[in-house]
Structure formats: C-alpha cells, structure tokens
Design an enzyme around this catalytic site. Sequence first.
Site, PDB file in Angstrom:
ATOM      1  CB  SER A 171      -0.887   0.033   1.246  1.00 49.73           C
ATOM      2  OG  SER A 171      -1.896  -0.922   1.144  1.00 49.73           O
ATOM      3  N   GLY A 220      -6.518  -3.465  -7.639  1.00 49.54           N
ATOM      4  CA  GLY A 220      -7.598  -2.534  -7.321  1.00 49.54           C
ATOM      5  C   GLY A 220      -7.051  -1.191  -6.863  1.00 49.54           C
ATOM      6  NE  ARG A 261     -11.254  -6.071  -6.451  1.00 51.96           N
ATOM      7  CZ  ARG A 261     -10.118  -5.820  -5.815  1.00 51.96           C
ATOM      8  NH1 ARG A 261      -8.967  -6.166  -6.365  1.00 51.96           N
ATOM      9  NH2 ARG A 261     -10.132  -5.224  -4.651  1.00 51.96           N
ATOM     10  CB  SER A 305     -12.792   1.795   0.371  1.00 50.11           C
ATOM     11  OG  SER A 305     -11.790   1.798  -0.626  1.00 50.11           O
ATOM     12  CD  GLN A 355      -8.268  -0.468  -3.237  1.00 48.13           C
ATOM     13  OE1 GLN A 355      -9.317  -0.518  -3.876  1.00 48.13           O
ATOM     14  NE2 GLN A 355      -7.441  -1.492  -3.137  1.00 48.13           N
ATOM     15  CG  ASP A 394      -5.661  -6.424   2.421  1.00 54.04           C
ATOM     16  OD1 ASP A 394      -6.785  -6.573   1.896  1.00 54.04           O
ATOM     17  OD2 ASP A 394      -4.914  -5.467   2.154  1.00 54.04           O
ATOM     18  NE  ARG A 433      -8.512 -11.652  -0.848  1.00 53.11           N
ATOM     19  CZ  ARG A 433      -7.679 -10.631  -0.744  1.00 53.11           C
ATOM     20  NH1 ARG A 433      -7.761  -9.801   0.294  1.00 53.11           N
ATOM     21  NH2 ARG A 433      -6.740 -10.433  -1.658  1.00 53.11           N
TER      22      ARG A 433
HETATM   23  C1  S3P Z   1      -5.694  -0.910   0.078  1.00 51.65           C
HETATM   24  C2  S3P Z   1      -6.900  -0.831   0.689  1.00 51.65           C
HETATM   25  C3  S3P Z   1      -7.759  -1.989   0.929  1.00 51.65           C
HETATM   26  C4  S3P Z   1      -6.982  -3.287   0.842  1.00 51.65           C
HETATM   27  C5  S3P Z   1      -6.110  -3.340  -0.374  1.00 51.65           C
HETATM   28  C6  S3P Z   1      -5.115  -2.198  -0.346  1.00 51.65           C
HETATM   29  C7  S3P Z   1      -4.923   0.325  -0.150  1.00 51.65           C
HETATM   30  O1  S3P Z   1      -8.776  -2.028  -0.041  1.00 51.65           O
HETATM   31  O2  S3P Z   1      -7.862  -4.378   0.864  1.00 51.65           O
HETATM   32  O3  S3P Z   1      -5.415  -4.555  -0.413  1.00 51.65           O
HETATM   33  O4  S3P Z   1      -3.716   0.254  -0.466  1.00 51.65           O
HETATM   34  O5  S3P Z   1      -5.516   1.388   0.009  1.00 51.65           O
HETATM   35  P1  S3P Z   1     -10.111  -1.149   0.136  1.00 51.65           P
HETATM   36  O6  S3P Z   1      -9.717   0.260   0.171  1.00 51.65           O
HETATM   37  O7  S3P Z   1     -10.969  -1.469  -1.049  1.00 51.65           O
HETATM   38  O8  S3P Z   1     -10.710  -1.652   1.420  1.00 51.65           O
END
Ligand code: S3P
Length: 429
Positions: free
Chosen positions: A21, A90, A119, A164, A166, A312, A343
């Site tokens: 991340s 993602g 997704r 989230s 992300q 995760d 999952r």
């Molecule tokens: C991540 C956020 C998480 C995580 C992914 C990495 C990130 O996803 O599951 O492996 O780097 O911001 P979500 O933001 O969809 O929860």
Amino acid sequence: MKRIDPARKISGKVSLPGDKSISHRAALLGALSSEGVTVHNFSDGADCASTLSCLEQAGARVRRSGTTLSVSAPDGLRSPDGMLDAGNSGTTARTLCGLLAGRPGVKARLAGDASLSKRPMLRVVKPLRSMGAQIDGPSGGSLLPLEISGARLKGATHLLETPSAQVKTALLLAGLGSEEPTTVIEPLATRNHTERMLAHMGVPLYFDGHSITIAPSKPLKGGEWTIPGDFSSAAFWIVAAAILPDSSVSLSGTGLNPTRTGLLRVLERMGLAYTVEQEGLKGGEPTGTITVHSSRLRATGVSGSEIPLLIDELPILAVAATQAEGITEIRGAMELRFKESDRIVAVTQGLAALGADIVELEDGWRISGRSKLRGGRVSGMGDHRVAMALAIAALTADSPVEIDDPECVGISYPGFFGTLDALAGRDAS
Ligand code: S3P
C-alpha cells in the site's frame, strides 16, 4: 501446481518485502512532484509494477534499481498513448481514477485483468463525478474499462459509504488538484498511509474527528525515505509461528501503523505469545521488530470497526481460527466478496477441503477449532492472499497439500515460497 509438505516447526528471521500500500502511494505522489520521490525497499510485487507502468505511460519518469525506486514528473502528466493496464490491482485502478480525473487535458483509458474487471468502480467514480470528474465506462462507470478525461475539479465533502482506503486516497489525490478544499468523512477508520505520506511531504491536512480536509496544493516537494516491511506479508509468518509447535519468527523493520495491525490485536486476545520492539518512523510510518512464538490460541469474535484494520489479513486469521480452541465468528466482512476473489467463498472452500470445520456466513465465517487438517488439492482462486493462507494451513496438515495456482503470490510477495522453505529448514523446492 505447488506441493507444500507439512512442517514440524518454523524458525528464523524474515526480511520482508516493502509495504504494498505504501509503495503504491510513494509512486503516485512521486508522479505529482517535480523534484521526485526516491524510496528504498519498494514492493517487488506485480501490483506495484502495474502502478509504475501506468504512471510511466502517463509521462512520469521512473527509475528502478533493485528495490530503490525514483519517480518524478518534471513536466507534469500527459495523455498516455495506449490503454493503461492496472493488471490485478484494485489500488492502482481506483487511485489512478482520482489522480488523473483532476489533471485537465489528460485523457486516459484504464483497464485491468479478468478479476479486476469484475470489481466495483462506482464507489470511486460516483464521488469523483460529484467534484466534476468526467469518467465513463460500462454500466454507467461501475466497471472497467474506464475512460477518464481530466478536468478542473471542484472541492466537495464526501461521506464514505464503504470503508475503503483506496476510495479515500482517490478523493484526497483529486482534492490536491481541485479548486477548493476537499473533505472526506470516514465513519470507520481505514489505513491512513496517504495522509501520513502527504504530511511527511509537507502537505497540510486538517483532521477533525472522522473527517480529513485537504487544500489544493502546488506540485509536491520530493523526498527520500525507506518503506517499512509489509505487515500484510508478515501476517503469514506471525500465524505460522503461532500455530506450529516449537516455532519462533522475528520480523524486523515491519510497518506497525495501527490502522494496519488489527490482526495483532485480535491474535493477542486469542493468546498470541509475542513481543514488539519499536524502531522509530520511516517516512512517517512507525516500524519495529515483531517476534512471535508458538501459542495456544483460543477462539474470539471479530466484527464492526475492527474489520477495516485487518481486511487483508482475514484469510490468514481464518487459518489461525482452525487451530484455536472454540468457535471463532468473523462478521461484518462482506467487503471480502469484492476482493481479488470472493474471499469468503475461496477461504471456505480451501479450508473445508483440508478438513477444517468452517461455515460460510453472508458476511464472514464461523470456524470451530482445533481441527487436525489433512492433505489434498486446493485452489487459491488466483488470489494471492488466499493462496498464501492455504500454504500456511498446509504446514499443519498430516500430509502434503497441492496448491493449483501458486504463481499468484507474486502479486504481493514473490519471495513467499522461498521464505517458507527457509523458515521450515528445507532446501528451496
Ligand atoms: C488498500 C486498501 C484496501 C486493501 C487493499 C489495499 C490500499 O482495499 O484491501 O489490499 O492500499 O488502500 P479497500 O480500500 O478497497 O478496502
């Protein structure tokens, strides 16, 4: 196919790959800075390579030597020639939407692999559109491929419907290039690497309870720092050492950001025997050495606000639960259905095939322990975290386990099987 033999114990020191991340974010912020960002211990996984190739195609300058990486964009970003390929990632797809949507004049098309193409993208597209972003794609922009036409964005206040990081990151990156301040309100805390890195790079952020406000900013200043070891990769060795007898592992330089280490707090409730030695900050992130010994684990319950802090790590927590005395219930984890695989299904099928007592729930699992696992053949469903979790479960089985799609571990942890062999005291297979 990969065969995993049972292990009597594991022991040793692990050198972890750089946090995935944080690596994505270092590359993204480097591409918004004229001086550039240089980081050491950049993730060697395929996901971060996807981010780098997309950024390079959009005009960023990328230099890589081993795990040292420099990213800059002295002339800003431009429209890439071909389609950007986020691969399986993602984080790449969603954060790039936020980064590119606020670059006027930049037009880009963004696609991904078969898993990523299923997704949900609307969670990021919808709030970006409320800032004036022009993003189009199939089913109203809910799926890849997306077409992004960079525009001058307005500031906005967003209440995150899904917890989230992300999405939060995409909105903060969009906010950096927008005309007014942007606020993100997150009812449940998610990983805060973007906020920490922006602050480390001198960008002012304003925090008020659950809200974060970012003001439009000029091109970012650069910086140089080391990325902590990936706690999500450490998680496999933490659980392996806990559930195998006579074991101990030591993980130095591990990221200890509390928005990532929820697994440690849950395992502590379950009776984990471990110590943490703090080592100070790296790029604004706390790090330290985690040492774990064989533990007699007891069941627990996990739900609600804990889930985003170990999202995760839930597949490997499920493995730990098969070796804990009593019934563990993990609830409120519906988000797992929208990861690289579903999952909830993938872990239920994989662990059940090895003889675990696991029941699929709509939003998690009910797992009764302790189960003596047996050998067999399982599939990681092409999902790196599921494949690695099943490999750790295999270490406790009474005969070998064959994993169908071992190469998927390269998404986050190309050295996983080599480290497994070293810790189990056997020659690399
Ligand atoms: C991540 C956020 C998480 C995580 C992914 C990495 C990130 O996803 O599951 O492996 O780097 O911001 P979500 O933001 O969809 O929860």
